[in-house]
Structures are given as structure tokens and as C-alpha cells.
Design an enzyme around this catalytic site. Structure first.
Site: not given
Ligand code: ADP
Length: 757
Positions: A75, A153, A195, A285-286, A519, A561, A616, A648
Site C-alpha cells: 500500500r 471481496d 472476510m 487471512h487463511v 461436462n 471425460g 482418455e 477415479h
């Protein structure tokens, strides 16, 4: 066209900033620009010297998986002064920087906009005392600035998701899951502070994803005696069998009068009024730390690439913009609009106008809040009306997030007085009358459970089975079905429709929720489970990367996939692999020959590790083992070759926050639609999904028409637009593209990405 660009990270760090810097640097280099990295944010910019360095392709190698920012951030109070900014301008002018890319939050973007606005005035003053810079002043009359939203945030307008939010949310969700197990053992209540500054997104999304009991966020208008409602609800839930309770509070939560609410106060109120032991955990902060999630890396790559492309491809425009993701498209918004509107929400909250602040957060935020309010109730808002049941089933291969989809769909129905049964092992339960009774209080705890607790099966039904199903529909007074599953489940339901002429009892409405790690389902850009699988793959590749040591190694990593390349392509982008072999493109001998030669030159130029992802079934003949042997033969002992078949592990583990929220959004909408269909006596079978950020549905037959049949994947796959970007950012590409060679632009109308919460 601009020739020189600088990139910096600023403000609070967020996971994924490194991925964004990497994308900006590599994209800019591949488009022929000179690139400088500014270390330590605005402090480095105004101090200059060693804190501004030219960056090359290799300088941003091996940073993708690291949390924080390798450029550092600080900062700077001095940058807030005119004099400080003038020093920054002088440093940029010295190097001929024409465009600045700033990755940070609203403060950082405000600084960037100010710098650009003041540029003409500063350069004139500088040139009057440093005539040597006059030619540079003429060369750079304006500074272009591009902002990338980097903040956990999620409080910036102009993007649905900022870089780092998804990772932070995963940390919170994992922490609440972990606390839940200890809370359950001791029948304890926990208050958890998250947070998010003035934005309640993290707290709200975490509550939905974990099935927490209560949430307090800044955007909520609370009644004067808000704590009485909270205490009553928690007390009632405990008395009706909930063993533990989690209350989530956003750090920016307010009292009705606008004063800040302390998490300690909430703990005290609960302890006193409930007469229980209540523990407080401030996550702190984690939430910012650790390796970025796959989502954040992909988002960062897309935004970094888009920022550079806009700067290069629109030479006539003076950019003072932020690139972001809105309605699942990459868009750019003027910085002044981003800053003003983001600040407006902050002011509304400070002045106690919570209703307006909620409105400005947008429709998706509001929908999530409504859902959370319904789900955190101690009991359903209506008693069971006994007018029929709904059956929920999970089918096909199991996928993470199925339990979350089931939990939310069932609670949505219970809340409307409808009893819900879980059919064991997809159609097996419905065929044999083998059901699980699903109850309100148990279901909240299902959100984070892997796989499906009611079982999945790859069954196929013969005509007699449909006869039994029809009998059970009548016997158990079943009025509707929710099916959560993959392509096999979709096809079973197609057959279910065909059987209606023989068995009229099957004329009940059905809704489908897409759940498959592959997907590959129609009508949905993303399926429940695919984000968890992607993260499992990316984490595995990160570990493989950690083994980079004294030996030069090439890895071929095989992903699942089926005939859909989503996992291979997106994991290559997120993990920084050098290449992906997909079933959509196949593998040719000519390509392999080029790859072998690229691989050799990559090692010769000093690379120590090359990673290729292979779906695959990318090729029937050029298998993973074949590729390994081919590269081994060609290596001439210059490097080692290893193949890793992930198998798997890709479908295991607790679902990610993203998958739980995706499951929640789709299944809540599907359950709502089913209720309407039941009420109107319709027998529609509708496939639900997420399309360009919104939940949508279409008749199952239309959805199945979108499938490329022999391959079992949608005919149009949005992620294929992103595929060329993988190659354009890979470390193997250490040269600029030749004339006419594609470097992988996303199309002008930028396609959906896995956002849209
Ligand atoms: P964030 O970017 O995460 O919101 P800050 O608000 O701390 O973080 O801003 C980061 C830096 O941006 C500040 O240290 C300061 O140097 C610069 N900055 C912030 N606001 C302004 C402003 N109004 N004018 C000039 N510089 C600013």
C-alpha cells in the site's frame, strides 16, 4: 499500435493474481510487445529502479499454482499525492510505457484511473525540467490503463466474479465443513466470521454451500429485534433434531442502524439466550492464502488475455477500462463507472439504505439470498399436505455435488408441503419400491458429502420394469420426478417417455439436473461435478510439477471425460500444461511429429518439465502408453518420460463450493418448475441447466437433439473457443507466432466461462 506495456498487482493480494500476470505477460510477448513488471505495487512504481524490470516468457513460468503475487503488492500513501504520482509517471515515461495493466481492488483501480487522467499534465511538467524526455512525451501523449478485478471481496461492479473469490470461498466452505464435524460431535453452535469488507457474497455463498443455519450480511435489512428471530430459529432447529448449528457472519454485517456488528456480540447473544456453549471462529487471512482454484486460474487467464487483446486490437481507443465477466462473457467497463458504482453500494450500506444496496448487487445475489432464507428456516414453511410425493433419483456415474443438488431440491419441495422420497440406485428404487424418506433437518448436512448417498446405477430398464415403475407411481402416489445425472439418465428418461403409451401412470412431470464430471450434457454450459473434477486434476498436476528436480521430464497426464475434452482442455489451461490432446480434435501423426520436435527444442532451451494433458479417448490408436513410448524413444536419453493416469481420484472428494452452488441454483429452479407442472397437471419432461449465467430449461427431446450422437457430447461446445488460448500461453511456445499463425483469440462475442453465480 502500442509497443510497451507494464503490469502490476496492487492492494490486498488475492489468489490467482500470478495467473493473471502470467497471462498478461505471455499474451503481450506473443503479440510482439515489450513487457515490464512492476514490483511492490504503486510503491514500486514511484520508486522505480530495480522495482521495475523487463519480464520474459520464462520469468512467469512456475507461478501459476502459487498463491499471493510474485510481483508483490504494497500500500502506498505517497501514491495518493500528486507528487508521488508524478514520480510514477516519470518512471513510466523513462521506459516508454504506453499501457499499464493493474490487477487489484477498487483502491488500486482508482489510482490507475487517476494516473491516466492526470498523465498529460504530469508529462508536460516533467518535460519542462527534463527536455531529454520530450520525444517520449510526444510518443506517449496518453497512458492507457486496463484494470483486472483482483480481490476476494467480490465487491466490484463490472464483473460477476473477481480473481480470488472462488479460492477464498473454497477455503471458507472447507473450514465450515471441518468445524461442522467437531460441532456435531459436541452438539455445539459455532459463529464463523468471513472476510468480504462491505460485500456479503462470501458469507452468503458459503451459507448456501454448507447448509449453515443462519447468515448475517451487510446487504440485509434487519429488524430492530433481529436477534430474537435468529435465536428462535436456532432453538427450534435444535429441538427438532439438528445436532449442531453454524452461524455465518460477514465482517461488514451491520445493525439495523448501520453500526457495525461484531461477531463476538453474536456469539454472546446466542450463548446467553440458548444457554449453550457457542464458539467463535474468525477465519481471517487463511481465506486469501494458498494455491488458486481452477476457476480463478481460468478467469485470470481469460481476463489477462482479453486485456492485452483490447489494448492491441483497438489502437484508436484510449482505454481506461476494467475487464470482467458479466453474464458469463468477458466484457470491459469504463473504470470510472466501475469505481463510482462500487463505491455507491458501499455508501448505501454506510448510510443504512440496505434495500437499495441489495438491489445494486444484482439479480443473482437476490436469488441466492431468497434461497438461503428459505433453506435456513428451522422447519419447512408448510406442513406436508399429503397430496402426493416427489421422487428424486441420482443416476449414471456418480459425480461430486449430486448430494448437494438432491439436498436443495428436496428442501425446496418439503418447504412447499410436498413429501420427498429418494429412489435408491437411480431407477432401481422406483422399480422395486426401495425408497429413502428425505427429511428437512437431515438434508442440510448433505451439502458437502461426496458422490450420492442414495446411490447411482448404470441400469437399463426392460418393458416389465416400466410396468413395475407404473405400479409404484400409483402405489406411492408419486406426482413428479427429479432426476440428477448424466447422459445415461437422460436416455433412460427418453425411454420413460416412450413407454407412456403402454403405461399411462408414467404421465407425470419430470425435471433433470445435469450432473457429470465429463461436462458433456446438453442444455448446460456446466454440469454439477465438473468443477470438482477439474480442481482434482489441477491439484494433481501441481503435485507432479513439484517433482521437478534435477532430471528433465515430460509427463503425459490422462484425464477422464469420455468423448468430451472439457476436463483435458480446461485443466491444461488452469494447470499451465503445454498441450492438450482432445477427442474433438483427435491426434494425427503429423501433429505428433511436430510435438516431438517442439518438446526437444523446449528441453534444449532450458525447460526442465513439459506436461501434456490427454483425454482418455483422444485417439483410439495413439493411447497414453503409445505416446509415452514414442516420446521415450525420441528422447535419446536426453529427458525422462512418465505417464500418469489419474483415474477415479478425479471424481472423488467433497464437492467444491462452485459445484454446490451450481447444484443449488439449478436444482432449486428445477424443483420450483416441477411444482408448477404438478399443479397444472402437465407431464413435461424438462432438462435444466446453466446457460450463459442463467438457469434455463428445454424439453428433454430438444436437449437430446443437441447431442452429437456417435460421440455423446453437445454439438456446440463453448470451451473449444478457449482451447487455442492454452497453446498461446504454454511455455513451449517461446517464440512469437509466424504470419497467419493463430494465437487463439476468443471470438469477439466472448463465450461463457464457469462463472455466473
Ligand atoms: P485495493 O486495491 O485492494 O482496494 P487499497 O484500497 O489499499 O487496496 O488501494 C491500493 C493502493 O492504491 C493504495 O495503497 C494507494 O496507493 C492506491 N490508491 C487507493 N486509492 C487511491 C486514491 N483515491 N488515489 C490514489 N491512489 C489510490
Amino acid at each position: 499500435m502500442i509497443k510497451t506495456l507494464a503490469v502490476m498487482t496492487s492492494g490486498g493480494d488475492s489468489p490467482g493474481m500470478n495467473a493473471a500476470v502470467r497471462a498478461v505477460v505471455r499474451r503481450a510477448l506473443s503479440r510482439g510487445l515489450r513487457v515490464y513488471g512492476i514490483y511492490c505495487g504503486y510503491d514500486g512504481l514511484l520508486r522505480g529502479g530495480d522495482l521495475i524490470k523487463a519480464l520474459n516468457w520464462q520469468d512467469v513460468g512456475n507461478v501459476l499454482q502459487r498463491g499471493g503475487t510474485f510481483l508483490g503488492t504494497a500500500r502506498s500513501e505517497q501514491f495518493r499525492t500528486l507528487d508521488g504520482r508524478r514520480r510514477a509517471v516519470e518512471n513510466l515515461l523513462d521506459l516508454g510505457v504506453e499501457a499499464l495493466v493493474v490487477i487489484g481492488g477498487d483502491g488500486s483501480l482508482t489510482g490507475a484511473l487517476l494516473l491516466s487522467n492526470e498523465w498529460p499534465e504530469h508529462v508536460e511538467k516533467i518535460a519542462s525540467v527534463r527536455p531529454d524526455l520530450r520525444p517520449m512525451v510526444e510518443h506517449v501523449p496518453m497512458l492507457q490503463v486496463m484494470g483486472l478485478p483482483g480481490s476476494i471481496d467480490n465487491d466490484l461492479i463490472g464483473t460477476d466474479m473477481a480473481i480470488g473469490v472462488d479460492t477464498a470461498l473454497n477455503h471458507i466452505v472447507r473450514a465450515i465443513d471441518d468445524l461442522s464435524s467437531t460441532a456435531a460431535s459436541h452438539q455445539r453452535t459455532f459463529v464463523i466470521e468471513t472476510m468480504g469488507r462491505n460485500c456479503g457474497y462470501l458469507a452468503l455463498a458459503a451459507t448456501l454451500a454448507t447448509g449453515a443455519s443462519w447468515v448475517l450480511i451487510p446487504e440485509c435489512s434487519l429488524e430492530l429485534h433481529w436477534h430474537q428471530r435468529m435465536v428462535e430459529s436456532l432453538d427450534k432447529a435444535r429441538k427438532t433434531g439438528r445436532r449442531h448449528q453454524m452461524v455465518v457472519i460477514a465482517e461488514g454485517a451491520r445493525h439495523p442502524d448501520g453500526l457495525r456488528m461484531e461477531a463476538g456480540e453474536v456469539r454472546k447473544i446466542l450463548a446467553e439466550k440458548l444457554g449453550l456453549e457457542v464458539r467463535l471462529t474468525v477465519l481471517g487471512h487463511v481465506q486469501r492464502g494458498g494455491a488458486p482454484s481452477a476457476f480463478d486460474r481460468i478467469l485470470a487467464a481469460r481476463l489477462g488475455v482479453a486485456a492485452v487483446d483490447l489494448l492491441v486490437d483497438e489502437p484508436g481507443v484510449v482505454h481506461r477500462h476494467m475487464v470482467g465477466v458479466k453474464k458469463n462473457r468477458v466484457i470491459s467497463t469504463p473504470l470510472n463507472e466501475v469505481i463510482e458504482k462500487s463505491r455507491e453500494i458501499q455508501h448505501l450500506i454506510d448510510s443504512g439504505d440496505f434495500k437499495k444496496s441489495l438491489e445494486l448487487r444484482g439479480g443473482a445475489f437476490r436469488t441466492m439470498l431468497d434461497l438461503v432464507e428459505a433453506l435456513t428456516a428451522a422447519c419447512p414453511s408448510q406442513e406436508s399436505h399429503g397430496q402426493g410425493r416427489v421422487v428424486i433419483m441420482t443416476g449414471g456415474a456418480d459425480s461430486p455435488g449430486m448430494n448437494a443438488a438432491l439436498s436443495i431440491a428436496a428442501r425446496r419441495l418439503l418447504d412447499r408441503g410436498v413429501s420427498v422420497l429418494g429412489s435408491r440406485d437411480e431407477f432401481h428404487g422406483l422399480t422395486h419400491g426401495d425408497f429413502v424418506d428425505l427429511q428437512w433437518n437431515d438434508l442440510a448436512g448433505w451439502m458437502g458429502r461426496p458422490s450420492s448417498d442414495i446411490g447411482t446405477a448404470r441400469s437399463s430398464q426392460v418393458r416389465e420394469d416400466f410396468g413395475r415403475i407404473a405400479e409404484n407411481i400409483a402405489k406411492f402416489n408419486i406426482k413428479g420426478i427429479i432426476a440428477i445425472g448424466g447422459l445415461d439418465t437422460y436416455r433412460h428418461l427418453e425411454r420413460f417417455i416412450d413407454m407412456r403409451t403402454d403405461f399411462p401412470e408414467l404421465n407425470i412431470p419430470v425435471v433433470l439436473v445435469p450432473a457429470s464430471i465429463d461436462n458433456n450434457l446438453p442444455g448446460s454450459d456446466l454440469c454439477v461435478g465438473s468443477d470438482t473434477a477439474l480442481n482434482n486434476i489441477v491439484q494433481a498436476v501441481d503435485k507432479i510439477r513439484d517433482t521437478a528436480g534435477a532430471t528433465r521430464r515430460a509427463f503425459i497426464v490422462e484425464t477422464m471425460g469420455k468423448e468430451c475434452g472439457f476436463l483435458a482442455a480446461m485443466s491444461a489451461l488452469a494447470a499451465g500444461a503445454d498441450k492438450a490432446y482432445l477427442p474433438e480434435t483427435g491426434i494425427s501423426l503429423a501433429e505428433l511429429s511436430r510435438d516431438v520436435s517442439d518438446l526437444k527444442s523446449s528441453f534444449e532451451s532450458g525447460n526442465r518439465m513439459v506436461i501434456y494433458m490427454r483425454n482418455e479417448v483422444a485417439s483410439g490408436h495413439y493411447t497414453t502408453d503409445f505416446l509415452r513410448r514414442l516420446l521415450e524413444e525420441e528422447s535419446k536419453d536426453e529427458f525422462e518420460v512418465r505417464s500418469v493416469v489419474l483415474g477415479h481420484v478425479q471424481r472423488g472428494g467433497a464437492p467444491t463450493a462452485f459445484d454446490r452452488i451450481l447444484a443449488g441454483r439449478i436444482s432449486a429452479a428445477a424443483a420450483g418448475a416441477l411444482l408448477d407442472l404438478m399443479e397444472s397437471g402437465a407431464n413435461d419432461v424438462l432438462a435444466f441447466g446453466l446457460q450463459e449465467g442463467a438457469v434455463a430449461s428445454c424439453p428433454l427431446v430438444d436437449a437430446l437433439d443437441q447431442i452429437d450422437d456417435p460421440h455423446g457430447r453437445p454439438k456446440v461446445q463453448w470451451f473449444m473457443d478457449l482451447f487455442p488460448v492454452v497453446q498461446s500461453l504454454s511455455k513451449i511456445r517461446s517464440r512469437s507466432p509466424g504470419e497467419g499463425e493463430s494465437i487463439g483469440h476468443e471470438p469477439a462475442v466472448l463465450r461463457p466461462l464457469p462463472a455466473g453465480r
